[in-house]
Scaffold this motif. Structure first.
Motif: not given
Length: 303
Positions: A135-137, A148-155, A139-146
């Motif tokens: 996914g591109i999420a 990333y967490r797999p939001w759809l995969g965490l309860e 890469a976008i998180s790395d660019f923004l310095g955030i």
């Protein structure tokens, strides 16, 4: 002295209404009555058991914890739409109502276009976007310095993530309702408020917003009905098991597994129709609450 003519039966009204009533009865009324009938019989349909299925749903450990979890998730799903989608739709409608904004028709089309997309397409696309692998999420998180967490995969984040995807898709509907209501506000009232020195903020909240309160109620009840019937997006994005660990399980997916069965769970027609009737009663209660409380208290203005 002329006697008043007795009004003749207006049979033509019945003739015109008959096709629509017949079609509505076949599609809605008869299936609803048959669902009620099935919920009062045993699983094999041979024995009348009355409200035993409802007692099982609310007391049996095989059903109650899973129903309660699905109900809580559905309520949270609805509240997220009420607190985010509808205010955002109102904000967008207020911004697009400005005559100084160029390209309003283009913005309206772009904002409403996700509503016309299929649930399957939306679920698949957002799975690709949020995928930690391709996914591109990330890469976008790395660019923004955030981080990333797999939001759809965490309860803890899967249900809010699905709700946000749903809000992205359907925010155009309340926006369209609010825009229509704002366009119907009489210009003479607005001009009088401007003459009295009302600012743009005061003009919206003290003049426009009270006039569109009936529309706010309609949008709210439509959001309630739509969210308590929600099924498609969760099914396409997370499957019938509404993972991970049933964290995105809604009343719609719970009904699907109960009625049709899935994987190791066998379908149970009696309990499935019982769940369907409970969902119907919840929606009916919410609709009656809207009609008896909100609609009576809100002052209707002739626009």
């Amino acid at each position: 002295m002329l006697r008043p003519n007795k009004s003749r039966p207006r049979w033509h009204i019945a003739v015109f209404l008959a096709p629509a009533l017949l079609l509505y009865s076949i599609v809605m009324v008869f299936p609803l009555l048959d669902t009620l009938r099935l919920s009062l019989f045993s699983s094999d349909g041979a024995n009348f058991v009355g409200v035993s299925n409802y007692q099982r749903l609310f007391t049996d450990s095989q059903w109650w914890p899973y129903f309660w979890r699905a109900l809580k998730n559905t309520v949270l799903f609805f509240l997220l739409h009420m607190l985010l989608q509808n205010p955002l739709g109102l904000l967008l409608a207020a911004l697009l109502d400005s005559k100084n904004l160029r390209g309003r028709s283009i913005y309206r089309t772009l904002l409403f276009s996700p509503t016309m997309l299929s649930f399957v397409i939306v679920g698949f696309i957002w799975q690709l976007i949020l995928s930690p692998t391709w996914g591109i999420a990330p890469a976008i998180s790395d660019f923004l310095g955030i981080r990333y967490r797999p939001w759809l995969g965490l309860e803890s984040t899967s249900l809010p993530t699905v709700a946000l995807i749903s809000i992205w898709q359907f925010v155009g509907i309340p926006m369209l309702f609010f825009m229509t209501a704002l366009l119907a506000v009489p210009q003479d009232i607005l001009e009088a408020a401007r003459v009295d020195g009302a600012s743009a903020w005061q003009l919206f909240w003290r003049v426009k917003f009270p006039l569109i309160l009936p529309t706010v109620g309609i949008v709210s009840i439509l959001t309630f009905i739509g969210n308590f019937n929600a099924f498609d997006l969760v099914y396409t994005a997370k499957g019938a098991l509404a993972g991970p660990n049933f964290s995105t399980d809604l009343l719609g997916t719970f009904f699907y597994r109960t009625f049709y069965g899935f994987q190791l769970q066998l379908g149970d027609y009696a309990m499935g129709t019982t769940v369907a009737m409970v969902i119907f009663l919840i929606i009916l209660f919410g609709s009656l609450l809207y009609l008896l409380v909100w609609q009576r208290k809100v002052v209707s203005y002739e626009l």
